[in-house]
Design a protein around this motif. Structure first.
Motif, PDB file in Angstrom:
ATOM      1  N   THR A   4      46.609  46.237   2.680  1.00  0.00           N
ATOM      2  CA  THR A   4      47.124  47.034   1.571  1.00  0.00           C
ATOM      3  C   THR A   4      48.592  47.430   1.703  1.00  0.00           C
ATOM      4  N   ARG A 167      40.226  40.173   7.732  1.00  0.00           N
ATOM      5  CA  ARG A 167      40.721  41.430   7.175  1.00  0.00           C
ATOM      6  C   ARG A 167      40.723  42.479   8.267  1.00  0.00           C
ATOM      7  N   PRO A 170      37.513  48.247   9.496  1.00  0.00           N
ATOM      8  CA  PRO A 170      37.481  49.479   8.714  1.00  0.00           C
ATOM      9  C   PRO A 170      38.305  50.582   9.396  1.00  0.00           C
ATOM     10  N   ILE A 217      49.025  51.624   3.720  1.00  0.00           N
ATOM     11  CA  ILE A 217      47.652  51.742   3.219  1.00  0.00           C
ATOM     12  C   ILE A 217      47.659  52.689   2.026  1.00  0.00           C
ATOM     13  N   ASP A 220      43.523  54.958  -2.250  1.00  0.00           N
ATOM     14  CA  ASP A 220      42.154  54.587  -2.608  1.00  0.00           C
ATOM     15  C   ASP A 220      41.360  54.146  -1.386  1.00  0.00           C
ATOM     16  N   GLU A 221      42.071  53.745  -0.326  1.00  0.00           N
ATOM     17  CA  GLU A 221      41.371  53.311   0.884  1.00  0.00           C
ATOM     18  C   GLU A 221      41.134  54.445   1.868  1.00  0.00           C
ATOM     19  N   PHE A 222      42.109  55.376   1.979  1.00  0.00           N
ATOM     20  CA  PHE A 222      41.901  56.377   3.028  1.00  0.00           C
ATOM     21  C   PHE A 222      41.428  57.732   2.507  1.00  0.00           C
TER      22      PHE A 222
END
Ligand code: C2E
Ligand code: CA
Ligand code: CA
Length: 454
Positions: A4, A167, A170, A217, A220-222
């Motif tokens: 990201t 990727r 997580p 990043i 929306d991801e963290f």
């Protein structure tokens, strides 16, 4: 999205140039190269001060700029990361040669006020059409290659298809905790525009995380991880502190813009929040009226009574509330009437479709009328085109925000735009250290805000 990066689309002019190069390459045998350079690369610690590190990166940026052809382009992505567009390459060997040339230039010792700085930059390189199918995926591939360079401690890495499946793992709670403590988070600001006069009226604060291994990043991801684990509480305090300090810095320069910070459900369940906000405003000597908090309907509806107590206590300080993403939650109109909010923000899913979808236009108009009938200001987010803006103006929407006017940009960009770009004061230098993005170059609003009241 791999690792990201800051969305290439957040860098207006550069994004357009990349798309144009990709379009041209579709009809020729040429390749388009995208290089992401991390100036700090394998050695993020500089021997000198923060100013010297910035100067070093500025020097390196200028060196890269000077080594490009007219058809190439350059764009700052974050404080330490820069993207280079190589618009017309014969083959992948050409790309390697250009990257070598760039690296050799910026690896030379830089002399800064008697201090020698040795940058250890790292690059990720991707090619269209070999690796990607569009301008956006090209940047993702370049970032993926940069991440591989970081992992393998190499100067540069050319994208390989196998990176695509690897990727990043997580995100871990311990990493996010460290990010808050070590100031890996940083803030961008997106202008809100008064639709009556096209003037900038306020800003929404949007948080980003610059991860030491994975680069940029997006929230929306963290944010979901922070919400799941309760880390959202210290994270929000970090955001509030830095946003309020930035407000102080702007007020000192005569720039008076309301600043809106996003809150999560957990924040409303923290009884100390009103006191903490009062403390932060007091320390920075920022009037409470300068701060706005955005909260979604669903966060309030989770425990309306508890939320109401916290909201009221904060409202009594003089801080205002906006209901975010309005229209997407299960809104109880009877609750809405009782909430101490001053505005509602129409969710972008409605505004983005309103030009072509009559149902969305009808909903937007109904929300605007409903808001006004309840005595609330109505803000529309996600405004991407002049047609949407014109329709919202016709419907008498009060304020708007979206890529049409401006993308989220750094504090330094806002300062520059408001035409008061003095040198950062010592105390607030931290809040302004990110160099400007290019995104406001063609801002479609008048950079005049309300008069400062302090
Ligand atoms: P949000 O509060 O709805 O923020 C608006 C999002 O829409 C931002 O994404 C912004 O960059 C994007 N946006 C703005 N104009 C346009 C447009 O014209 N078109 C499109 N397609 N998008 C537009 P971002 O920065 O990725 O933030 C995503 C969400 O992450 C935010 O949604 C907010 O819910 C959350 N978030 C960001 N920072 C924070 C924070 O500090 N605290 C909390 N609790 N949440 C945050
Ligand atoms: Ca918001
Ligand atoms: Ca929103």
């Amino acid at each position: 999205m791999i690792s990201t990066p800051l969305d290439i689309a957040e860098n207006g002019q550069f994004h357009i140039q990349t798309r144009q190069a990709v379009l041209a390459a579709r009809h020729s045998s040429k390749l388009v190269g995208l290089v992401v350079i991390d100036f700090d690369g394998s050695e993020p610690a500089f021997p000198g001060s923060a100013t010297q590190s910035n100067d070093a990166r500025e020097g390196a940026f200028a060196l890269v700029a000077n080594s490009l052809r007219d058809s190439d382009a350059l764009c700052r992505i974050t404080g330490t990361e820069t993207a280079v567009l190589l618009s017309s390459l014969g083959n992948s060997k050409d790309a390697r040669l250009v990257v070598e040339k760039i690296l050799q230039k910026i690896e030379q010792p830089l002399s800064l006020e008697g201090h020698t700085v040795n940058l250890k930059p790292q690059c990720g390189v991707a090619l269209f059409p070999h690796h990607a199918t569009s301008a956006v995926t090209l940047l993702e591939c370049a970032y993926s290659a940069l991440n591989a360079a970081r992992r393998n401690k190499e100067r540069y890495v050319l994208f390989s298809k196998e990176f695509g499946s690897s990727r990043r793992p997580p995100l871990r709670l311990s990493e996010l905790r460290q990010a808050i403590v070590e100031d890996q988070l940083f803030l961008l600001y997106q202008p809100k525009i008064d639709l009556r006069n096209n003037r900038i009226i306020g800003l929404e604060v949007l948080t980003r995380w610059r991860h030491p291994d994975y680069g940029l990043i997006m929230p929306d991801e963290f944010i979901p991880l922070a919400e799941r684990t309760g880390l959202i509480v210290p994270l929000t305090l970090w955001v509030l502190k830095h946003a309020i300090l930035q407000c102080r810095s702007w007020l000192d320069r005569g720039i008076n813009l309301n600043t809106a910070v996003n809150l999560s459900m957990w924040n409303l369940e923290t009884p100390e929040l009103p006191e903490q906000i009062a403390g932060l405003l007091g320390i920075a000597n920022v009037p409470a009226s300068q701060l706005e908090l955005e909260i979604t309907e669903s966060a309030i509806m989770d425990d309306p009574q508890r939320a109401m107590r916290t909201l009221k206590a904060i409202r009594e300080l003089g801080v205002r509330f906006t209901i975010d993403d309005f229209g997407t939650g299960y809104s109880s109109l009877s609750h809405l009437k009782k909430l101490p909010v001053s505005s509602i923000k129409i969710d972008k899913s409605f505004t983005q479709n309103m030009e072509c979808d009559n149902d969305s236009a009808v909903i937007v108009r109904a929300i605007i009328d409903l808001g006004h009938n309840l005595g609330l200001k109505v803000v529309a987010e996600g405004v991407e085109t002049i047609e949407t803006k014109d329709l919202l103006t016709k419907f008498e929407c009060d304020e708007a925000q979206g890529y049409y006017f401006a993308r989220p940009v750094t504090a330094a960009d806002i300062t520059r735009l408001m035409g008061k770009s003095n040198k950062s004061s010592e105390t607030h230098a931290k809040a302004e250290q990110d160099p400007p993005l290019l995104a406001l170059e063609n801002a479609r609003f008048i950079p005049i805000g309300p008069k400062p009241h302090i």
